[in-house]
Design a protein around this motif. Structure first.
Motif, PDB file in Angstrom:
ATOM      1  N   GLU A  58       9.828  -3.757  11.300  1.00 12.59           N
ATOM      2  CA  GLU A  58      10.026  -2.922  12.494  1.00 12.59           C
ATOM      3  C   GLU A  58       8.905  -1.905  12.710  1.00 12.59           C
ATOM      4  N   ASP A  59       8.121  -1.614  11.677  1.00 14.69           N
ATOM      5  CA  ASP A  59       7.005  -0.653  11.790  1.00 14.69           C
ATOM      6  C   ASP A  59       5.650  -1.320  11.981  1.00 14.69           C
ATOM      7  N   ARG A  60       5.571  -2.623  11.829  1.00 12.16           N
ATOM      8  CA  ARG A  60       4.272  -3.317  11.788  1.00 12.16           C
ATOM      9  C   ARG A  60       3.467  -3.164  13.076  1.00 12.16           C
ATOM     10  N   LYS A  61       4.118  -3.323  14.211  1.00 11.52           N
ATOM     11  CA  LYS A  61       3.383  -3.262  15.470  1.00 11.52           C
ATOM     12  C   LYS A  61       2.786  -1.867  15.676  1.00 11.52           C
ATOM     13  N   ILE A  71      -9.464   3.437  13.430  1.00  7.69           N
ATOM     14  CA  ILE A  71     -10.804   2.945  13.087  1.00  7.69           C
ATOM     15  C   ILE A  71     -11.786   3.480  14.120  1.00  7.69           C
ATOM     16  N   GLU A  72     -11.357   3.459  15.383  1.00  4.72           N
ATOM     17  CA  GLU A  72     -12.216   3.976  16.458  1.00  4.72           C
ATOM     18  C   GLU A  72     -12.451   5.477  16.307  1.00  4.72           C
ATOM     19  N   ARG A  73     -11.427   6.209  15.872  1.00  4.41           N
ATOM     20  CA  ARG A  73     -11.550   7.671  15.721  1.00  4.41           C
ATOM     21  C   ARG A  73     -12.167   8.065  14.381  1.00  4.41           C
ATOM     22  N   GLN A  74     -12.330   7.106  13.501  1.00  3.44           N
ATOM     23  CA  GLN A  74     -12.939   7.325  12.190  1.00  3.44           C
ATOM     24  C   GLN A  74     -12.025   8.039  11.195  1.00  3.44           C
ATOM     25  N   ARG A  75     -10.757   8.184  11.484  1.00  4.21           N
ATOM     26  CA  ARG A  75      -9.869   8.854  10.531  1.00  4.21           C
ATOM     27  C   ARG A  75      -8.434   8.426  10.823  1.00  4.21           C
ATOM     28  N   LEU A  76      -7.657   8.314   9.780  1.00  4.65           N
ATOM     29  CA  LEU A  76      -6.255   7.945   9.910  1.00  4.65           C
ATOM     30  C   LEU A  76      -5.435   8.874   9.025  1.00  4.65           C
ATOM     31  N   LEU A  77      -4.418   9.479   9.607  1.00  2.44           N
ATOM     32  CA  LEU A  77      -3.478  10.276   8.827  1.00  2.44           C
ATOM     33  C   LEU A  77      -2.097   9.996   9.387  1.00  2.44           C
ATOM     34  N   VAL A  78      -1.255   9.368   8.588  1.00  6.18           N
ATOM     35  CA  VAL A  78       0.116   9.060   8.983  1.00  6.18           C
ATOM     36  C   VAL A  78       1.025   9.702   7.939  1.00  6.18           C
ATOM     37  N   PRO A  79       1.592  10.861   8.259  1.00  7.05           N
ATOM     38  CA  PRO A  79       2.400  11.567   7.267  1.00  7.05           C
ATOM     39  C   PRO A  79       3.804  10.987   7.081  1.00  7.05           C
ATOM     40  N   ASP A  80       4.220  10.079   7.980  1.00 10.38           N
ATOM     41  CA  ASP A  80       5.602   9.595   7.938  1.00 10.38           C
ATOM     42  C   ASP A  80       5.695   8.075   8.041  1.00 10.38           C
ATOM     43  N   ALA A  81       4.877   7.383   7.290  1.00  8.71           N
ATOM     44  CA  ALA A  81       4.908   5.920   7.296  1.00  8.71           C
ATOM     45  C   ALA A  81       5.864   5.424   6.214  1.00  8.71           C
ATOM     46  N   THR A  82       6.113   4.140   6.231  1.00  7.76           N
ATOM     47  CA  THR A  82       6.894   3.507   5.165  1.00  7.76           C
ATOM     48  C   THR A  82       6.175   2.228   4.758  1.00  7.76           C
ATOM     49  N   ILE A  83       6.360   1.857   3.499  1.00  7.92           N
ATOM     50  CA  ILE A  83       5.851   0.567   3.022  1.00  7.92           C
ATOM     51  C   ILE A  83       7.045  -0.218   2.507  1.00  7.92           C
ATOM     52  N   GLN A  84       6.863  -1.514   2.419  1.00 14.52           N
ATOM     53  CA  GLN A  84       7.918  -2.355   1.863  1.00 14.52           C
ATOM     54  C   GLN A  84       7.396  -2.989   0.584  1.00 14.52           C
ATOM     55  N   ARG A  85       8.078  -2.654  -0.514  1.00 18.27           N
ATOM     56  CA  ARG A  85       7.699  -3.202  -1.816  1.00 18.27           C
ATOM     57  C   ARG A  85       8.026  -4.693  -1.864  1.00 18.27           C
ATOM     58  N   ARG A  89      12.460  -3.087  -1.250  1.00 19.27           N
ATOM     59  CA  ARG A  89      12.778  -1.667  -1.088  1.00 19.27           C
ATOM     60  C   ARG A  89      11.736  -1.000  -0.201  1.00 19.27           C
ATOM     61  N   VAL A  90      12.226  -0.173   0.729  1.00 16.95           N
ATOM     62  CA  VAL A  90      11.350   0.568   1.636  1.00 16.95           C
ATOM     63  C   VAL A  90      11.108   1.949   1.039  1.00 16.95           C
ATOM     64  N   VAL A  91       9.852   2.363   0.997  1.00 13.37           N
ATOM     65  CA  VAL A  91       9.454   3.624   0.369  1.00 13.37           C
ATOM     66  C   VAL A  91       8.692   4.470   1.394  1.00 13.37           C
TER      67      VAL A  91
END
Length: 191
Positions: A58-61, A71-85, A89-91
């Motif tokens: 549900e977060d991939r798009k 990539i265009e802005r040269q920096r990425l900061l996502v303080p509230d993302a999730t990954i799937q192990r 399990r979602v972390v």
């Protein structure tokens, strides 16, 4: 060789999970051991995966779009993302990344930090605040009820002790009783 050793030492010493992805294809090209631990797999299992596969479906798009924009802005900061192990399990994670050229290839270097403990702490603080507010409300309600319950009989005690002390219905019979009536009235007023 020395720069490769330095590069490897930095990757493995960092406590954050580090993933390097080819900026054009979005495929993971290198990871550190902490990344493997965070995703619950072997480091080699992450190599070749598309960066979007690291996240719940549900977060991939949203995160793929963010990947391209940043990539265009040269920096990425996502303080509230999730990954799937790999175990499903979602972390919750915080991601900081920056594109850089490595051997002529535009590569996104990403740092993934598990923020589970921080979110749990924030939740505990919110629960403690709500409990404190509830306790304050209970105390206020209790004090209002006790105050009302005491005030009604105290008014009767004060009124009757004034009548006795003032001998409104006639002499009390003994002067000490008048003194006692004043003591009762003063104590009632104090309460």
């Amino acid at each position: 060789l020395a720069s490769e050793q330095k590069h490897r030492a930095i990757l493995e010493t960092c406590t954050d999970a580090i993933l390097l992805a080819d900026a054009d294809s979005g495929r993971i090209v290198e990871v550190n051991d902490q990344a493997a631990a965070l995703f619950g797999c072997e480091a080699g299992d992450l190599i070749g995966r598309h960066q979007s596969e690291l996240h719940p479906s549900e977060d991939r798009k949203r995160l793929s779009r963010a990947f391209r924009e940043h990539i265009e802005r040269q920096r990425l900061l996502v303080p509230d993302a999730t990954i799937q192990r790999d175990d499903g399990r979602v972390v919750p994670v915080e991601i900081a990344a920056r594109p850089t050229r490595i051997a002529g290839v535009l590569t996104l270097v990403g740092f993934f930090r598990d923020v589970t403990h921080r979110e749990e702490r924030e939740r505990e603080l919110i629960e403690a605040r709500e409990a404190a507010l509830s306790a304050t409300h209970s105390k206020t309600t209790f004090l209002a009820n006790v105050s009302h319950e005491l005030r009604t009989p105290l008014n009767a005690i004060i009124g009757l002790s004034e009548m006795i002390g003032g001998e409104f219905l006639g002499p009390v019979g003994h002067p000490k009783y008048v003194e006692y009536a004043h003591d009762i009235r003063d104590s009632g007023n104090h309460l």
